[in-house]
Design a protein around this motif. Sequence first.
Motif, short mmCIF file in Angstrom:
data_model
loop_
_atom_site.label_atom_id
_atom_site.label_comp_id
_atom_site.label_asym_id
_atom_site.label_seq_id
_atom_site.Cartn_x
_atom_site.Cartn_y
_atom_site.Cartn_z
N GLY A 38 0.79 -1.22 0.00
CA GLY A 38 0.00 0.00 0.00
C GLY A 38 0.83 1.27 0.00
N ALA A 39 2.12 1.16 0.15
CA ALA A 39 3.02 2.31 0.09
C ALA A 39 4.38 1.78 -0.33
N PRO A 40 5.22 2.64 -0.93
CA PRO A 40 6.56 2.16 -1.27
C PRO A 40 7.35 1.87 0.00
N LYS A 41 8.27 0.95 -0.11
CA LYS A 41 9.07 0.53 1.04
C LYS A 41 10.55 0.73 0.71
N ALA A 42 11.40 0.42 1.70
CA ALA A 42 12.82 0.72 1.56
C ALA A 42 13.48 0.01 0.37
N HIS A 43 12.96 -1.18 0.01
CA HIS A 43 13.59 -1.89 -1.12
C HIS A 43 13.42 -1.11 -2.43
N ASN A 44 12.32 -0.35 -2.55
CA ASN A 44 12.14 0.49 -3.74
C ASN A 44 13.26 1.53 -3.82
N VAL A 45 13.57 2.11 -2.65
CA VAL A 45 14.63 3.11 -2.59
C VAL A 45 15.96 2.47 -2.97
N LEU A 46 16.21 1.27 -2.46
CA LEU A 46 17.46 0.58 -2.77
C LEU A 46 17.58 0.34 -4.28
N ALA A 47 16.49 -0.06 -4.90
CA ALA A 47 16.52 -0.34 -6.34
C ALA A 47 16.86 0.93 -7.13
N ILE A 48 16.29 2.06 -6.71
CA ILE A 48 16.54 3.31 -7.45
C ILE A 48 17.95 3.83 -7.16
N LEU A 49 18.43 3.66 -5.91
CA LEU A 49 19.83 4.00 -5.61
C LEU A 49 20.77 3.17 -6.49
N ALA A 50 20.47 1.88 -6.59
CA ALA A 50 21.33 0.99 -7.38
C ALA A 50 21.29 1.36 -8.86
N ALA A 51 20.12 1.81 -9.32
CA ALA A 51 19.99 2.17 -10.74
C ALA A 51 20.85 3.38 -11.09
N GLN A 52 21.26 4.15 -10.06
CA GLN A 52 22.18 5.27 -10.31
C GLN A 52 23.63 4.80 -10.44
N ARG A 53 23.86 3.53 -10.15
CA ARG A 53 25.22 2.98 -10.19
C ARG A 53 25.35 1.84 -11.20
N SER A 54 24.36 1.68 -12.06
CA SER A 54 24.36 0.51 -12.94
C SER A 54 24.73 0.86 -14.37
#
Length: 696
Positions: free
Chosen positions: A243-259
């Motif tokens: 029902g709301a974004p969680k910390a793993h969403n943030v991790l995925a987007i942080l990682a996408a800045q390093r991929s």
Amino acid sequence: MTTIRPRTIGSPLARLDGPAKVTGTAHYAFEHPVQHPVYLHPVQATIAHGRVTGMDTAEAEQLDGVLAVLTVFDAPKLADTSDGELSILQDDRVHFRGQLIGGVIAESLEIARHAADSVRVEYDERPFHTELRADDRGLYAPENILESKPADTEEGDIDAAFVNAAVTVDQTYTTPLEHNNPMEPHASIACWDESSGRPRVTLYDSTQGVHVVRSTLAPIFGLEPDQMRVIAPHVGGGFGAKGAPKAHNVLAILAAQRSGGRPVKLALTRQHMFALVGYRTPTIQRVRLAADPAGALTALSHEVIEQTSAVKEFAEQTALASRMMYATPNRRTTHRLAALDVPVPFWMRAPGLCPGMFATEVAMDELAEACGLDPIELRLRNEPSTDPETGNPWSGRRLADCLCLGADRFGWAGRDPASRRRSDGRWLLGTGVAAATYPASANPGNAARIAYRADGRYTVQIGAADIGTGTWTALTQIAADALACDIDAIELQIGDTDLPVATVAGGSSGISSWGSAIAAAAAAFRQQHGENPSDGAEVTTEAPENADAEKFALHSFGAQFAEVAVDRDTGEIRVPRMLGVFSIGRAINARTLRSQLIGGMTMGLSMALHEESVRDPRFGHVVTQDLASYHISAHADVRDLDAIWLDEADEHANPMGARGAGEIGIVGAAAAIANAVAHATGIRVRDLPITADDLL
Ligand code: MOS
């Protein structure tokens, strides 16, 4: 308000998305085809409280196929770190065991997982507390529950009422820590594209609401809404956890800045589900009831102790139903929180009302026993003529009809109220009943777009979510009736922030909120373009606020009936029969509605007899972190289970006349089973789940 004349609404139309799902062509979050993806696996804290003092990533980085390792010391910075749960990898603090402290990006899932395991972490560990206790010295009253409701309410003189009462019940009930386990664990694909100079993020996500994901996450990354697109056409269950974004969403987007611009795929494991995506708080609930000799309540007190996380407050609305369910001149409800070194609780299947009504509906059964009254009769004697909380008239309170129809269908008449009277061989038999309610709300701020094409078809767009509940089908029926056309003439598009804004599939508000927007758009379309629109005619409209929501008390109601058989030697509990009778306004789709209701009842059975997460207080993690040790009802547990509903329409709810039905199915179901167990055995169990050892 504009009302829709039902033509296909109500019919048991089979799921329109069914063929795509069973043939594997419906894309779930992890399955969207993307170019040249990389895989992300998290690194989690193995202490419950303290600081990370070192992360040795050398071994991980040397593995073939590892692209990058993120740690708390070198992750990209977030623009907004005000949300303690979501602002991960921004500093060295650890708030709970399992918290995300890093991640590995690699060419395959297996390499990423192996590399994540090889990251060596050093900590400065601090003392911690993870156990909810009634005598916790730090208990406090939250400012609000459910965002805007007061934590405490008080009417009349509770203490005097108990002193003067003819009959009283004063008991404490507990419900355990429970975890949402949809079939599809949370998953995301994050793409970070800087090729145009201005970053653009695309997130394929398993979520109950694409727009809430964007409105929450975009500011955290310093992005404008137009820089982020969230896509979720199909979702494999949610139950509140999505029902709301969680910390793993943030991790995925942080990682996408390093991929290096490659899409990052993250699939949480079943074990991750027990640490990262919310859960139902355990509760300790003292319920006191006072009544006159005829069973009329003279006082009701519901005092709740529950937990939140030290890193972020979540205050569940456990005593909410006690504010409106029964008539009484004296009433008290309180909520107290303990802030523990644990993950942040969140919504789970009828949050608040479900565990709350377990306590109060068992207490009502105990009161019926104390008064020598049939438990249905007791409830009928305490029906409030108007909403006790607001003083407003009910939009349609037909609890009595649910109870009476259920009694008739279930065969309640002639039931011997005495316990331990019926048996079949070694099985002791008993029956129980409980009442249920859930608020019927529609969220403001939903919009829909309708466009007409020369081939005679309408495209209907709204960023709604189908979490497996039947949204595709129900909204298509609503659109067809709102436009007075055939089902086949509607092409529905949902699950994308490029579509008009939609609120979350939560709080049983989805169909009411989205359907109201579609009804408004259809009315505007017909007004502007008439009966014979031209090719390309288009309208986008926001749903008006429902003025009746302020004037009427809008709630769904239900009556839950259960029969249990208890093995007199082993204490084994079986549930041969359950019946739920619900008042939910007009049914949009009889098939998906029944599926929602019996699904909820099955979860209630699961709550009554099986579900319990066990957190090890020595280390702070959940040890029952798989489906072998966290038991959920399976087919063998569910026998003759049925749900029916009253034939009605709620003209105050929305243009469809429907009230939400997503969550009421679970409310009260566990209490009905607990009451049936007490009837069968004479043993009153007040702590869930009820297991064989409680009955020996
Ligand atoms: Mo529901 S638990 O409010 O998503």
